[in-house]
Design an enzyme around this catalytic site. Structure first.
Site, PDB file in Angstrom:
ATOM      1  N   TYR A 147       0.872  -1.179   0.000  1.00 47.45           N
ATOM      2  CA  TYR A 147       0.000   0.000   0.000  1.00 47.45           C
ATOM      3  C   TYR A 147       0.902   1.220   0.000  1.00 47.45           C
ATOM      4  O   TYR A 147       1.851   1.299   0.778  1.00 47.45           O
ATOM      5  CB  TYR A 147      -0.885  -0.026   1.252  1.00 47.45           C
ATOM      6  CG  TYR A 147      -1.796   1.169   1.406  1.00 47.45           C
ATOM      7  CD1 TYR A 147      -2.961   1.293   0.650  1.00 47.45           C
ATOM      8  CD2 TYR A 147      -1.510   2.167   2.331  1.00 47.45           C
ATOM      9  CE1 TYR A 147      -3.806   2.378   0.812  1.00 47.45           C
ATOM     10  CE2 TYR A 147      -2.347   3.261   2.499  1.00 47.45           C
ATOM     11  CZ  TYR A 147      -3.492   3.360   1.735  1.00 47.45           C
ATOM     12  OH  TYR A 147      -4.329   4.434   1.893  1.00 47.45           O
ATOM     13  N   ASP A 242       9.357   2.592  -0.739  1.00 45.61           N
ATOM     14  CA  ASP A 242       8.392   3.317   0.073  1.00 45.61           C
ATOM     15  C   ASP A 242       8.735   3.020   1.532  1.00 45.61           C
ATOM     16  O   ASP A 242       8.438   1.937   2.049  1.00 45.61           O
ATOM     17  CB  ASP A 242       6.974   2.860  -0.281  1.00 45.61           C
ATOM     18  CG  ASP A 242       5.922   3.587   0.531  1.00 45.61           C
ATOM     19  OD1 ASP A 242       6.292   4.251   1.529  1.00 45.61           O
ATOM     20  OD2 ASP A 242       4.734   3.486   0.191  1.00 45.61           O
ATOM     21  N   LYS A 270       4.623   9.910   7.562  1.00 46.59           N
ATOM     22  CA  LYS A 270       4.278  10.385   8.910  1.00 46.59           C
ATOM     23  C   LYS A 270       5.435  10.368   9.916  1.00 46.59           C
ATOM     24  O   LYS A 270       5.483  11.223  10.804  1.00 46.59           O
ATOM     25  CB  LYS A 270       3.111   9.561   9.429  1.00 46.59           C
ATOM     26  CG  LYS A 270       3.239   8.070   9.136  1.00 46.59           C
ATOM     27  CD  LYS A 270       1.890   7.387   9.071  1.00 46.59           C
ATOM     28  CE  LYS A 270       1.940   6.154   8.199  1.00 46.59           C
ATOM     29  NZ  LYS A 270       0.661   5.807   7.636  1.00 46.59           N
TER      30      LYS A 270
HETATM   31  N1  HOZ Z   1      -0.627   3.066   5.980  1.00 42.79           N
HETATM   32  C1  HOZ Z   1      -1.364   3.189   7.197  1.00 42.79           C
HETATM   33  C2  HOZ Z   1      -1.939   1.889   7.619  1.00 42.79           C
HETATM   34  N2  HOZ Z   1      -1.424   0.793   6.992  1.00 42.79           N
HETATM   35  C3  HOZ Z   1      -2.346   4.245   7.033  1.00 42.79           C
HETATM   36  C4  HOZ Z   1      -3.356   4.351   8.081  1.00 42.79           C
HETATM   37  C5  HOZ Z   1      -4.637   4.764   7.467  1.00 42.79           C
HETATM   38  O1  HOZ Z   1      -4.909   4.376   6.315  1.00 42.79           O
HETATM   39  O2  HOZ Z   1      -5.355   5.446   8.159  1.00 42.79           O
END
Ligand code: HOZ
Length: 436
Positions: A147, A242, A270
């Site tokens: 992701y 990433d 973040k």
């Molecule tokens: N990449 C984070 C969780 N795998 C993001 C959290 C979210 O999507 O709020």
């Protein structure tokens, strides 16, 4: 056991449903995969979260990674409170952002220049645009279950909330965009080589989480990242790591330092804001100089390099830079957690696998090794949901999905691990009994 008061959270969620789609500002928070209502947080300190009903929880998500030092750490709080005195935003250059860029370049092995943005999603979208502009090619390769935020190009076979909500390929992404995203299974070099052979001179970039955190924690096999590096070199493909989750978490210089493979571009998120909304992308000078205004690829943002976010991030990264022993400690304490979970699982049932590296860890309810998305999807998600709720009721806050990594903070000590282990023993027993 069901000792928690949840009335205030319930009321807030009912109200939130009236005004916010699904009641949450990001889908993974909705507890959809585990049942029940989300817990509304009031504040946090160190390893503890406190909710609006007065319950406390040991925190194992840590804002999906950034709270490496634990919540409300005094050095970050001080940096932020000092910064806000000088106004919240200028949309103009500051000394802080230059020092922040210098620090990132010094810490991350492959980064020679860096551009600040406001989130990991912005970072990955911008990095892909840059790779396309730089190579003059259009296609990208991503990996099933990885992701990279919610940019259109990445919502194909996506992990994290996308798989948790059952939408790994999101409606709203045009066919044109989707056709330029080619997907391969994680940890399978042959599959990547095949895609590259089938698409000669048309792949701009290969983007990967060097350690995946969005299908649960999945480690790259020995030689895998090196193999990708070789393929990219041979075919002039921009290799993008990433490191939104792994940067500054797995080592001072992120996964690329720990695993000793250098990408061409790195995306950060973040973590570099210490909890504030920040992202960045950086890498080789000749590629980064393709970004406007030194180059033709356009990317911009009023809040990019925001002074308060820079202050928070600079404080945390400087601390990590000067206290690298923290990474050994994080690994040791997380291994202790892993060992306790193994004992707890062994006592109840055998269908589990635990993946751990540094302070990232996932317990999968599957007896087979989890090396890619297909393996992760074999997990018993009903058992996970029962385990999640049993842990929550015992005051341990896990990620509300099987397909997420947990993140341990430096504020967790042996005593905290003891409490998590006790909760896990009881919760596994309860979850298993509920299932039979
Ligand atoms: N990449 C984070 C969780 N795998 C993001 C959290 C979210 O999507 O709020």
């Amino acid at each position: 056991m069901n000792g928690l008061k949840k009335d205030n959270s319930k009321k807030l969620f009912q109200k939130a449903l009236q005004f916010i789609p699904g009641g949450v500002n990001s889908p993974v928070r909705a507890f959809k995969a585990v049942g029940g209502n989300p817990i509304f947080i009031s504040h946090a300190k160190g390893p503890y979260l406190y909710d609006v009903d007065g319950n406390s929880y040991i925190e194992l998500i840590n804002s999906w990674g950034p709270m490496i030092l634990g919540h409300a750490h005094e050095i970050i709080e001080k940096a932020v409170s000092d910064a806000i005195k000088g106004s919240l935003s200028f949309g103009a250059p500051t000394k802080n952002e230059v020092e922040m860029a210098e620090l990132i370049v010094n810490m991350v092995p492959s980064v020679e220049k860096v551009r600040m943005v406001n989130s990991g999603t912005e970072a990955t979208m911008s990095a892909i645009r840059l790779a396309r502009g730089y190579t003059g090619r259009e296609k990208i390769i991503k990996f099933e279950g990885c992701y990279h935020g919610h940019g259109d190009s990445f919502l194909i076979a996506a992990g994290s909330g996308a798989i948790t909500m059952g939408n790994p390929d999101s409606p709203g992404v045009t066919k044109g965009t989707a056709k330029d995203t080619l997907t391969a299974p994680y940890n399978d070099l042959t599959a990547v080589q095949k895609i590259v052979d089938l698409n000669p001179d048309s792949i701009a970039a290969l983007i990967i989480e060097p350690v995946a955190g969005n299908m649960g924690c999945v480690l790259p096999k020995a030689g895998y990242l090196e193999g990708l590096r070789k393929i990219c070199d041979k075919h002039n493909i921009v290799l993008i790591f990433d490191e939104v989750m792994t940067g500054f978490r797995l080592a001072r210089g992120g996964a690329q330092e720990l695993l000793k493979v250098k990408p061409d571009l790195t995306t950060l998120g973040k973590i570099i804001g210490g909890g504030m909304p920040v992202g960045a992308y950086g890498g080789k000078k000749d590629i980064m100089d393709f970004v406007s205004p030194s180059g033709p690829v356009y990317q911009a943002g009023t809040l990019s390099g925001n002074p308060v976010a820079m202050a928070a991030g600079f404080a945390m990264l400087s601390y990590l830079n000067e206290n690298t022993a923290i990474y050994k400690d994080l690994d040791r304490i997380t291994q202790k957690l892993k060992n306790e979970l193994i004992k707890a699982c062994d006592a109840v049932h055998k269908n589990y696998t635990i993946n751990q590296i540094g302070s990232m860890i996932s317990l999968f309810f599957s007896e087979d090794p989890v090396e890619n998305f297909e393996d992760a999807k074999k997990s018993d998600t009903k058992l996970f949901a029962a385990y999640f709720n049993a842990m929550l009721n015992r005051g341990v806050y896990l990620a509300p999905s099987q397909f997420e990594s947990l993140f341990i903070s430096a504020s967790v000590n042996e005593g905290t691990i003891g409490k998590i282990a006790q909760a896990a023993r009881e919760s596994l027993l309860e979850a298993h009994e509920n299932m039979t």
